[in-house]
Design a protein around this motif. Structure first.
Motif, PDB file in Angstrom:
ATOM      1  N   PHE A 188      79.446  46.780  40.292  1.00 43.02           N
ATOM      2  CA  PHE A 188      78.620  47.414  41.330  1.00 43.02           C
ATOM      3  C   PHE A 188      77.266  46.729  41.496  1.00 43.02           C
ATOM      4  N   THR A 189      77.104  45.559  40.906  1.00 40.30           N
ATOM      5  CA  THR A 189      75.794  44.893  40.967  1.00 40.30           C
ATOM      6  C   THR A 189      75.399  44.491  42.387  1.00 40.30           C
ATOM      7  N   HIS A 190      76.376  44.307  43.269  1.00 42.80           N
ATOM      8  CA  HIS A 190      76.072  43.899  44.638  1.00 42.80           C
ATOM      9  C   HIS A 190      75.970  45.081  45.587  1.00 42.80           C
ATOM     10  N   ASP A 191      76.092  46.283  45.070  1.00 41.01           N
ATOM     11  CA  ASP A 191      75.983  47.486  45.889  1.00 41.01           C
ATOM     12  C   ASP A 191      75.034  48.445  45.175  1.00 41.01           C
ATOM     13  N   THR A 192      73.787  48.471  45.634  1.00 43.61           N
ATOM     14  CA  THR A 192      72.760  49.258  44.950  1.00 43.61           C
ATOM     15  C   THR A 192      73.103  50.739  44.899  1.00 43.61           C
ATOM     16  N   GLU A 193      73.625  51.274  45.993  1.00 42.03           N
ATOM     17  CA  GLU A 193      73.945  52.704  46.045  1.00 42.03           C
ATOM     18  C   GLU A 193      75.061  53.052  45.065  1.00 42.03           C
ATOM     19  N   MET A 194      76.099  52.230  45.057  1.00 43.88           N
ATOM     20  CA  MET A 194      77.214  52.474  44.138  1.00 43.88           C
ATOM     21  C   MET A 194      76.785  52.270  42.690  1.00 43.88           C
ATOM     22  N   LEU A 195      75.914  51.287  42.464  1.00 45.11           N
ATOM     23  CA  LEU A 195      75.420  51.041  41.120  1.00 45.11           C
ATOM     24  C   LEU A 195      74.633  52.236  40.609  1.00 45.11           C
ATOM     25  N   SER A 196      73.821  52.830  41.502  1.00 41.82           N
ATOM     26  CA  SER A 196      73.049  54.008  41.120  1.00 41.82           C
ATOM     27  C   SER A 196      73.966  55.155  40.715  1.00 41.82           C
ATOM     28  N   SER A 197      75.023  55.367  41.488  1.00 38.60           N
ATOM     29  CA  SER A 197      75.980  56.431  41.165  1.00 38.60           C
ATOM     30  C   SER A 197      76.695  56.149  39.846  1.00 38.60           C
ATOM     31  N   ALA A 198      77.039  54.878  39.649  1.00 37.66           N
ATOM     32  CA  ALA A 198      77.725  54.504  38.410  1.00 37.66           C
ATOM     33  C   ALA A 198      76.821  54.702  37.205  1.00 37.66           C
ATOM     34  N   LEU A 199      75.536  54.367  37.349  1.00 35.98           N
ATOM     35  CA  LEU A 199      74.593  54.539  36.257  1.00 35.98           C
ATOM     36  C   LEU A 199      74.396  56.021  35.921  1.00 35.98           C
ATOM     37  N   ILE A 200      74.337  56.840  36.972  1.00 35.76           N
ATOM     38  CA  ILE A 200      74.184  58.282  36.749  1.00 35.76           C
ATOM     39  C   ILE A 200      75.407  58.833  36.022  1.00 35.76           C
ATOM     40  N   GLY A 201      76.587  58.407  36.475  1.00 36.30           N
ATOM     41  CA  GLY A 201      77.817  58.846  35.819  1.00 36.30           C
ATOM     42  C   GLY A 201      77.876  58.389  34.377  1.00 36.30           C
ATOM     43  N   SER A 202      77.444  57.157  34.134  1.00 35.34           N
ATOM     44  CA  SER A 202      77.445  56.627  32.762  1.00 35.34           C
ATOM     45  C   SER A 202      76.457  57.390  31.891  1.00 35.34           C
ATOM     46  N   ALA A 203      75.293  57.729  32.474  1.00 34.76           N
ATOM     47  CA  ALA A 203      74.286  58.482  31.719  1.00 34.76           C
ATOM     48  C   ALA A 203      74.808  59.871  31.348  1.00 34.76           C
ATOM     49  N   ILE A 204      75.504  60.504  32.293  1.00 39.72           N
ATOM     50  CA  ILE A 204      76.081  61.829  32.010  1.00 39.72           C
ATOM     51  C   ILE A 204      77.126  61.720  30.908  1.00 39.72           C
ATOM     52  N   GLY A 205      77.985  60.705  31.030  1.00 35.69           N
ATOM     53  CA  GLY A 205      79.006  60.496  29.998  1.00 35.69           C
ATOM     54  C   GLY A 205      78.391  60.216  28.640  1.00 35.69           C
ATOM     55  N   ALA A 206      77.317  59.403  28.633  1.00 34.33           N
ATOM     56  CA  ALA A 206      76.641  59.101  27.368  1.00 34.33           C
ATOM     57  C   ALA A 206      76.016  60.359  26.776  1.00 34.33           C
ATOM     58  N   GLY A 207      75.453  61.198  27.643  1.00 33.01           N
ATOM     59  CA  GLY A 207      74.852  62.444  27.169  1.00 33.01           C
ATOM     60  C   GLY A 207      75.881  63.368  26.540  1.00 33.01           C
ATOM     61  N   ILE A 208      77.056  63.464  27.181  1.00 34.57           N
ATOM     62  CA  ILE A 208      78.128  64.296  26.631  1.00 34.57           C
ATOM     63  C   ILE A 208      78.595  63.735  25.287  1.00 34.57           C
ATOM     64  N   GLY A 209      78.744  62.411  25.243  1.00 38.71           N
ATOM     65  CA  GLY A 209      79.167  61.772  24.005  1.00 38.71           C
ATOM     66  C   GLY A 209      78.171  61.985  22.877  1.00 38.71           C
ATOM     67  N   MET A 210      76.888  61.869  23.188  1.00 40.28           N
ATOM     68  CA  MET A 210      75.860  62.077  22.171  1.00 40.28           C
ATOM     69  C   MET A 210      75.826  63.525  21.702  1.00 40.28           C
ATOM     70  N   SER A 211      76.066  64.454  22.628  1.00 43.72           N
ATOM     71  CA  SER A 211      76.095  65.869  22.252  1.00 43.72           C
ATOM     72  C   SER A 211      77.254  66.156  21.311  1.00 43.72           C
ATOM     73  N   LEU A 212      78.425  65.604  21.639  1.00 41.15           N
ATOM     74  CA  LEU A 212      79.582  65.782  20.763  1.00 41.15           C
ATOM     75  C   LEU A 212      79.344  65.119  19.409  1.00 41.15           C
ATOM     76  N   GLY A 213      78.709  63.953  19.445  1.00 40.52           N
ATOM     77  CA  GLY A 213      78.408  63.255  18.194  1.00 40.52           C
ATOM     78  C   GLY A 213      77.452  64.054  17.322  1.00 40.52           C
TER      79      GLY A 213
END
Length: 258
Positions: free
Chosen positions: A124-149
């Motif tokens: 998504f590096t060539h699509d700023t809007e999609m990259l932003s959504s992907a980063l948000i999704g990754s951050a949410i996933g990381a947060g869930i993973g850290m909470s479970l950890g």
């Protein structure tokens, strides 16, 4: 990583190894992602599968070594447990071995898994809007993973040591067995191992693509249709720790009846 941190807490070891492991794993994951195409094209197009198998193998060997090293702690009385722990960690070499094994397990696992995240985000590096959504999704996933950890860490931290070590050994042995099945699958994909009729088909019970199946896959390497060679890899992997536990249990029984 949560289990290893809990182990460190139970054995009164410092957590500095985790920072080293995360740093090495993060750098390693970026390098794997950066050279992903070159790796995939290597060895006549089998580079990625062979690299995955190699990384899994290093993690498995380290897990087995760690299991064998702390196994005596699971079959001692409280007093003998403390004496055994002091004996194991009397010299710096005992602590260094656990530190190094933990670093290898976490860094190699992180490098393997996090590389896929880098590759995913790079799309998504060539699509700023999609990259932003992907980063948000990754951050949410990381947060869930850290909470479970964190939940896993505290759950094991508050567990009595007499129960913690056996449970810890059981979990890491199952994890190592699951990884060994993934090695077999990687080698079957490139034709190094023959895939035969599955030992069973448990899809009707738990589909490996369902959330339960994905969870079991992450925990124990669940496969709803494992090939015979995967079963062999699994048994070979869990045998060292299981055999060591059986031997120490027998020794404890002999001492009890003396």
């Amino acid at each position: 990583m949560s289990l290893l941190l809990a182990l460190s807490q139970k054995l009164h070891l410092q957590f500095r190894w985790s920072l080293i492991a995360v740093t090495i794993g993060t750098i390693g994951s970026w390098l794997l992602a950066h050279y992903a195409y070159e790796i995939a094209d290597a060895m006549d197009g089998t580079g990625q599968e062979l690299l995955n198998a190699a990384l899994y193998s290093v993690v498995i060997l380290s897990v087995i070594a760690l299991g064998l090293f702390i196994c005596p702690l699971a079959f001692k009385s409280h007093l003998e447990n403390n004496l055994t722990q002091k004996k194991i960690f009397a010299s710096p070499s005992g602590k260094k071995l656990i530190y190094r094994l933990c670093i290898v397990i976490v860094s190699f696992s992180l490098a393997r898994e996090a590389s896929e995240i880098w590759i995913y985000l790079s799309a998504f590096t060539h699509d700023t809007e999609m990259l932003s959504s992907a980063l948000i999704g990754s951050a949410i996933g990381a947060g869930i993973g850290m909470s479970l950890g964190a939940s896993t860490y505290y759950a094991f931290t508050f567990m009595q040591k007499s129960y913690f070590i056996p449970v810890f050994l059981a979990i890491i042995t199952l994890l190592a067995g699951g990884l060994s099945m993934q090695i077999a699958k990687q080698l079957m994909q490139i034709g190094w191992l023959d895939s035969a009729t599955p030992l069973w088909d448990s899809t009707f019970l738990v589909d490996e693509h369902s959330w339960v199946g994905e969870l079991l896959y992450a925990l124990i390497g669940y496969d709803s249709r494992p090939a015979p060679i995967q079963g062999i890899f699994y048994l070979l992997t869990i045998t060292p720790v299981v055999s060591a536990c059986a031997w120490h249990a027998w020794q404890l029984r002999v001492k009890t009846h003396e």
